[in-house]
Design a protein around this motif. Sequence first.
Motif, PDB file in Angstrom:
ATOM      1  N   GLU A   1       0.824  -1.205   0.000  1.00  0.00           N
ATOM      2  CA  GLU A   1       0.000   0.000   0.000  1.00  0.00           C
ATOM      3  C   GLU A   1       0.862   1.261   0.000  1.00  0.00           C
ATOM      4  O   GLU A   1       0.566   2.225  -0.717  1.00  0.00           O
ATOM      5  CB  GLU A   1      -0.916   0.006   1.215  1.00  0.00           C
ATOM      6  N   MET A   2       1.928   1.268   0.787  1.00  0.00           N
ATOM      7  CA  MET A   2       2.822   2.431   0.807  1.00  0.00           C
ATOM      8  C   MET A   2       3.461   2.637  -0.562  1.00  0.00           C
ATOM      9  O   MET A   2       3.570   3.767  -1.051  1.00  0.00           O
ATOM     10  CB  MET A   2       3.896   2.238   1.875  1.00  0.00           C
ATOM     11  N   ALA A   3       3.880   1.524  -1.189  1.00  0.00           N
ATOM     12  CA  ALA A   3       4.491   1.637  -2.511  1.00  0.00           C
ATOM     13  C   ALA A   3       3.472   2.058  -3.560  1.00  0.00           C
ATOM     14  O   ALA A   3       3.776   2.827  -4.480  1.00  0.00           O
ATOM     15  CB  ALA A   3       5.134   0.309  -2.901  1.00  0.00           C
ATOM     16  N   LEU A   4       2.236   1.551  -3.409  1.00  0.00           N
ATOM     17  CA  LEU A   4       1.198   1.862  -4.381  1.00  0.00           C
ATOM     18  C   LEU A   4       0.840   3.340  -4.372  1.00  0.00           C
ATOM     19  O   LEU A   4       0.476   3.908  -5.405  1.00  0.00           O
ATOM     20  CB  LEU A   4      -0.044   1.011  -4.080  1.00  0.00           C
ATOM     21  N   ARG A   5       0.929   3.984  -3.211  1.00  0.00           N
ATOM     22  CA  ARG A   5       0.604   5.403  -3.117  1.00  0.00           C
ATOM     23  C   ARG A   5       1.569   6.263  -3.927  1.00  0.00           C
ATOM     24  O   ARG A   5       1.258   7.402  -4.270  1.00  0.00           O
ATOM     25  CB  ARG A   5       0.605   5.850  -1.659  1.00  0.00           C
ATOM     26  N   LYS A   6       2.749   5.729  -4.211  1.00  0.00           N
ATOM     27  CA  LYS A   6       3.743   6.494  -4.962  1.00  0.00           C
ATOM     28  C   LYS A   6       3.992   5.930  -6.358  1.00  0.00           C
ATOM     29  O   LYS A   6       4.840   6.441  -7.092  1.00  0.00           O
ATOM     30  CB  LYS A   6       5.066   6.516  -4.190  1.00  0.00           C
ATOM     31  N   ALA A   7       3.252   4.867  -6.713  1.00  0.00           N
ATOM     32  CA  ALA A   7       3.547   4.176  -7.964  1.00  0.00           C
ATOM     33  C   ALA A   7       3.323   5.058  -9.187  1.00  0.00           C
ATOM     34  O   ALA A   7       4.169   5.121 -10.084  1.00  0.00           O
ATOM     35  CB  ALA A   7       2.700   2.904  -8.061  1.00  0.00           C
ATOM     36  N   VAL A   8       2.177   5.751  -9.246  1.00  0.00           N
ATOM     37  CA  VAL A   8       1.897   6.612 -10.400  1.00  0.00           C
ATOM     38  C   VAL A   8       2.883   7.770 -10.451  1.00  0.00           C
ATOM     39  O   VAL A   8       3.429   8.109 -11.516  1.00  0.00           O
ATOM     40  CB  VAL A   8       0.445   7.123 -10.331  1.00  0.00           C
ATOM     41  N   GLN A   9       3.139   8.380  -9.301  1.00  0.00           N
ATOM     42  CA  GLN A   9       4.062   9.518  -9.242  1.00  0.00           C
ATOM     43  C   GLN A   9       5.465   9.121  -9.677  1.00  0.00           C
ATOM     44  O   GLN A   9       6.178   9.904 -10.316  1.00  0.00           O
ATOM     45  CB  GLN A   9       4.086  10.063  -7.812  1.00  0.00           C
ATOM     46  N   ASN A  10       5.880   7.881  -9.360  1.00  0.00           N
ATOM     47  CA  ASN A  10       7.223   7.425  -9.706  1.00  0.00           C
ATOM     48  C   ASN A  10       7.286   6.744 -11.068  1.00  0.00           C
ATOM     49  O   ASN A  10       8.309   6.110 -11.393  1.00  0.00           O
ATOM     50  CB  ASN A  10       7.728   6.460  -8.632  1.00  0.00           C
ATOM     51  N   ASN A  11       6.226   6.847 -11.855  1.00  0.00           N
ATOM     52  CA  ASN A  11       6.186   6.263 -13.202  1.00  0.00           C
ATOM     53  C   ASN A  11       6.426   4.753 -13.186  1.00  0.00           C
ATOM     54  O   ASN A  11       7.094   4.210 -14.079  1.00  0.00           O
ATOM     55  CB  ASN A  11       7.217   6.945 -14.112  1.00  0.00           C
ATOM     56  N   GLU A  12       5.898   4.078 -12.157  1.00  0.00           N
ATOM     57  CA  GLU A  12       6.044   2.630 -12.098  1.00  0.00           C
ATOM     58  C   GLU A  12       4.886   1.921 -12.784  1.00  0.00           C
ATOM     59  O   GLU A  12       4.974   0.729 -13.064  1.00  0.00           O
ATOM     60  CB  GLU A  12       6.112   2.182 -10.629  1.00  0.00           C
ATOM     61  N   MET A  13       3.811   2.637 -13.055  1.00  0.00           N
ATOM     62  CA  MET A  13       2.653   2.042 -13.722  1.00  0.00           C
ATOM     63  C   MET A  13       2.808   2.155 -15.239  1.00  0.00           C
ATOM     64  O   MET A  13       3.338   3.138 -15.745  1.00  0.00           O
ATOM     65  CB  MET A  13       1.367   2.763 -13.288  1.00  0.00           C
ATOM     66  N   HIS A  14       2.326   1.156 -15.935  1.00  0.00           N
ATOM     67  CA  HIS A  14       2.291   1.210 -17.396  1.00  0.00           C
ATOM     68  C   HIS A  14       1.128   0.345 -17.880  1.00  0.00           C
ATOM     69  O   HIS A  14       0.553  -0.445 -17.107  1.00  0.00           O
ATOM     70  CB  HIS A  14       3.613   0.723 -18.005  1.00  0.00           C
ATOM     71  N   LEU A  15       0.781   0.506 -19.127  1.00  0.00           N
ATOM     72  CA  LEU A  15      -0.344  -0.215 -19.706  1.00  0.00           C
ATOM     73  C   LEU A  15       0.122  -1.202 -20.761  1.00  0.00           C
ATOM     74  O   LEU A  15       1.057  -0.912 -21.528  1.00  0.00           O
ATOM     75  CB  LEU A  15      -1.344   0.763 -20.330  1.00  0.00           C
ATOM     76  N   HIS A  16      -0.524  -2.358 -20.769  1.00  0.00           N
ATOM     77  CA  HIS A  16      -0.409  -3.288 -21.876  1.00  0.00           C
ATOM     78  C   HIS A  16      -1.762  -3.314 -22.589  1.00  0.00           C
ATOM     79  O   HIS A  16      -2.800  -2.993 -21.992  1.00  0.00           O
ATOM     80  CB  HIS A  16      -0.053  -4.690 -21.377  1.00  0.00           C
ATOM     81  N   TYR A  17      -1.737  -3.697 -23.841  1.00  0.00           N
ATOM     82  CA  TYR A  17      -2.958  -3.652 -24.657  1.00  0.00           C
ATOM     83  C   TYR A  17      -3.177  -5.023 -25.282  1.00  0.00           C
ATOM     84  O   TYR A  17      -2.322  -5.543 -26.024  1.00  0.00           O
ATOM     85  CB  TYR A  17      -2.828  -2.596 -25.755  1.00  0.00           C
TER      86      TYR A  17
ATOM     87  N   PHE B   1      -8.506  -2.742 -28.710  1.00  0.00           N
ATOM     88  CA  PHE B   1      -7.605  -3.237 -27.666  1.00  0.00           C
ATOM     89  C   PHE B   1      -8.241  -2.986 -26.307  1.00  0.00           C
ATOM     90  O   PHE B   1      -8.977  -2.008 -26.114  1.00  0.00           O
ATOM     91  CB  PHE B   1      -6.258  -2.505 -27.707  1.00  0.00           C
ATOM     92  N   GLU B   2      -7.937  -3.868 -25.377  1.00  0.00           N
ATOM     93  CA  GLU B   2      -8.303  -3.606 -23.979  1.00  0.00           C
ATOM     94  C   GLU B   2      -7.051  -3.172 -23.228  1.00  0.00           C
ATOM     95  O   GLU B   2      -6.022  -3.879 -23.249  1.00  0.00           O
ATOM     96  CB  GLU B   2      -8.884  -4.854 -23.313  1.00  0.00           C
ATOM     97  N   ALA B   3      -7.108  -2.012 -22.585  1.00  0.00           N
ATOM     98  CA  ALA B   3      -5.986  -1.495 -21.811  1.00  0.00           C
ATOM     99  C   ALA B   3      -5.934  -2.206 -20.466  1.00  0.00           C
ATOM    100  O   ALA B   3      -6.903  -2.204 -19.709  1.00  0.00           O
ATOM    101  CB  ALA B   3      -6.126   0.008 -21.613  1.00  0.00           C
ATOM    102  N   LEU B   4      -4.803  -2.828 -20.155  1.00  0.00           N
ATOM    103  CA  LEU B   4      -4.628  -3.588 -18.925  1.00  0.00           C
ATOM    104  C   LEU B   4      -3.489  -2.971 -18.116  1.00  0.00           C
ATOM    105  O   LEU B   4      -2.397  -2.744 -18.637  1.00  0.00           O
ATOM    106  CB  LEU B   4      -4.321  -5.057 -19.232  1.00  0.00           C
ATOM    107  N   LEU B   5      -3.757  -2.708 -16.845  1.00  0.00           N
ATOM    108  CA  LEU B   5      -2.797  -2.017 -15.977  1.00  0.00           C
ATOM    109  C   LEU B   5      -1.745  -3.005 -15.477  1.00  0.00           C
ATOM    110  O   LEU B   5      -2.062  -4.110 -15.044  1.00  0.00           O
ATOM    111  CB  LEU B   5      -3.528  -1.377 -14.795  1.00  0.00           C
ATOM    112  N   ARG B   6      -0.484  -2.549 -15.510  1.00  0.00           N
ATOM    113  CA  ARG B   6       0.628  -3.332 -14.992  1.00  0.00           C
ATOM    114  C   ARG B   6       1.464  -2.457 -14.058  1.00  0.00           C
ATOM    115  O   ARG B   6       1.539  -1.241 -14.231  1.00  0.00           O
ATOM    116  CB  ARG B   6       1.506  -3.863 -16.138  1.00  0.00           C
ATOM    117  N   TRP B   7       2.078  -3.099 -13.061  1.00  0.00           N
ATOM    118  CA  TRP B   7       2.899  -2.370 -12.077  1.00  0.00           C
ATOM    119  C   TRP B   7       4.227  -3.097 -11.913  1.00  0.00           C
ATOM    120  O   TRP B   7       4.260  -4.255 -11.556  1.00  0.00           O
ATOM    121  CB  TRP B   7       2.149  -2.291 -10.748  1.00  0.00           C
ATOM    122  N   THR B   8       5.298  -2.367 -12.183  1.00  0.00           N
ATOM    123  CA  THR B   8       6.645  -2.900 -11.998  1.00  0.00           C
ATOM    124  C   THR B   8       7.352  -2.063 -10.955  1.00  0.00           C
ATOM    125  O   THR B   8       7.706  -0.904 -11.193  1.00  0.00           O
ATOM    126  CB  THR B   8       7.439  -2.883 -13.318  1.00  0.00           C
ATOM    127  N   HIS B   9       7.556  -2.645  -9.781  1.00  0.00           N
ATOM    128  CA  HIS B   9       8.214  -1.926  -8.681  1.00  0.00           C
ATOM    129  C   HIS B   9       9.735  -2.098  -8.822  1.00  0.00           C
ATOM    130  O   HIS B   9      10.212  -3.192  -9.180  1.00  0.00           O
ATOM    131  CB  HIS B   9       7.731  -2.475  -7.339  1.00  0.00           C
TER     132      HIS B   9
END
Length: 785
Positions: free
Chosen positions: A532-548, A562-570
């Motif tokens: 949860e702590m990491a998730l709060r900063k994930a968007v701000q730190n550009n850790e989120m990206h989309l696959h299609y 295409f369906e946009a699917l959320l991915r998170w790489t910490h």
Amino acid sequence: MSIEPSSQFAKPRLDVRALLGLYDPADTTDWAPIRAAQLNAGGQLALFLLGANVVGAMLVALVLEPVAPLWALASWGSVVAAVAASITFRRLAARQRTAQTATLRDVRDTVLEGIALAAVWSVPPLAFGIRSDVTIAFGLWIIVSLLMTASAVAMAALPLATLVFLGILGSAVSIMLFFVGGPLMASTALLFTTLLMIGCFMRGKALVVIRAGEIALSERDETVSLLLREFEDHSADWLWETDANRRIVRASPRFAHSVGLDPLAVNGMPFLQVLAGPTWEAGNFSAALRTLAAKLKSREGFRDLLLPVEVNGKEHWWEIAANPRFDERGVFVGFRGVGSDVTEQRVSADKINRMARYDTLTGLPNRLLINEALAQAMVDADKWGSRCAFMMIDLDRFKAVNDTLGHQIGDRLLGRVSERLGQLMTDNEVIGRLGGDEFAVVIRDASDTARVEKLAQTIIDALSHPYDLDQHTLYVGASVGVATGPRDGRTAEMLIRSADLALYRSKDAGGGTFRSYEPQLHVDAEERRVLEMALRKAVQNNEMHLHYQPVVSADTGDLTGFEALLRWTHPVLGNISPVKFIPLAEDARLIAPIGEWVLRTACDEAARWSSPVRVAVNVSPDQLHNPAFVSVVASALANSGLPPERLELEVTESVFMREGTGATKVLERILDLGVRLSLDDFGTGYSSLGYLSRTRFSSIKIDRSFVQGASKGVPEAIAIIRAVVALAQSLGMATTAEGVETEEEHRMVQDLGCTKVQGYYFGRPLPVEEARAIANRNWNKAAAA
């Protein structure tokens, strides 16, 4: 001589009319010093008030300069300065004149100051603000709000004048905002004014309470001083005096009356014998009396010593204080002190102590007492090398009772639950209510694990029986979490947390059961906390990206979207599965900002594709329950330049489960934008054909579990797919089969009538570059054809 404290300010309630200066109450309270304190406090910030008015007038002139003549602003500013200066001089003069006492008229005259100041400040909003544009009106509102706040601080000591000033000026500003910004803005200004007035009144009241306390303390000091000079006869306090042999001398009538003896007979009696009463012969003295004896023997002064004393067969509580006396040669001659009968205060204190430790609704121990009992149980367990336990109990389906039948029935139900729990307890357990529908049990001796588990199951069974209340038969269950100390926690806090984690596991299992703490629960909770702590900063730190993931036509295999699917790489934890972080984002209320980022990113990317295929974006129920989400969608389309018909929002059936949240209206407004809607995972949740008829979905997505079941020849899965396809065709909707992974599955869903397919057979979720290349290649192929 009788000494009775005249101050009544120890009472918790003050006469509001007297506080405002509207009248002089006919009681023993001397309000003159209080009014003087009010005027003096008002004078302390008089210069601050003058400065605030002058600075505010200059700021208003700057704001209104485009719409008001200069001569009018200059004239108005001069009047403001003159009125503010006049009030300042009056306040400073009143401060000198009323240093000790003040009359009722002195306080009432300040009302005119408030009216005058409010009148001159009401001119800008009413004369110029109404005819100005929104920007100027809002600027004027901000300045006036700051002035009102400053005035509330500076003038709060004189609440009536301040309330008149805030009420008049706040009304003027509200009128201006009504004509410029509408009823909503006017209501906001009125609310702000009301809050300021409440805060001003409370601050003015606090000043009176403080000053009253000072007066009461002064009067008490004077009373004690008089008592120590032996000028008392029938007051609540009394003097006592002993000689060097600790025998009573010169007993006052009040003291003799307090001990129930004749004033003549009490002289010469041992002081300790008088206090011990019937216990003197037996020697069964209280601990406090032994402390007093030690103080007298060591000739040591003391104060606030609380003693239980039996007078005429009734127990009383005395509070005594004394100092040793010495003659001019330094020879000890005895003690002299003062005492009070504090029995009523003691009873009140006991009552307050009980209220602080017992729940008023159920009569059970509350959170404070439960924590104390648990801490003591852990101390005893550590002392004797045994174990204790802590249970947390949460009622199942209790919220439904409150929501449907009201809190009154809910409270009575909690009372009935408390009765059942109390009947299950022995001397080894303490049952209490933590709050809401949560209860707790402290088990002092939990050496027998089977007995603890049996008690947990007994609690669940007992609370699951029906309750008859007002012709209603109610059913609630219970979930229980159990933690054993010191194994599951070395402190009370740790043991409570462990039981709480076990309770969560019990609730996750569907309720109606109990779970014992396991170390893995803490590991899971810690992992959840870190995520949860990491998730709060994930968007701000550009850790989120989309696959299609491609969506193709079932008949031709052509790309449709295409369906946009959320991915998170910490950076440390690596790739984190959406199965983990999506539910976490919903629980932590982070899904709305993350979902908005997904929507905007997908629209920006789709706008770059040469092919006019659609992009599908999953939307959380939390987003749809917020009316502002429509603006988010419109903004994403406008900023990206993506045509609305190329955006498809996928929603699940759970969005319709919370009635009254306006989700359906939000969907209708989104449809009005030209955006398409798709019902995702149809048939796996809370399906309702009513929603299909009331909401204009463009397609229905068949969950992959049905596709896999049908491919294995499960008749129910095949029947469900056929039914969904027939339903969609009758409603003019397309059907998309998810999870198609083989050619056989493709032919099967094609034969069953699905119009679109999606799955690994046609393409896995692709990085943005690969998806963009496929979209553009598809467009080039279509253009060439």
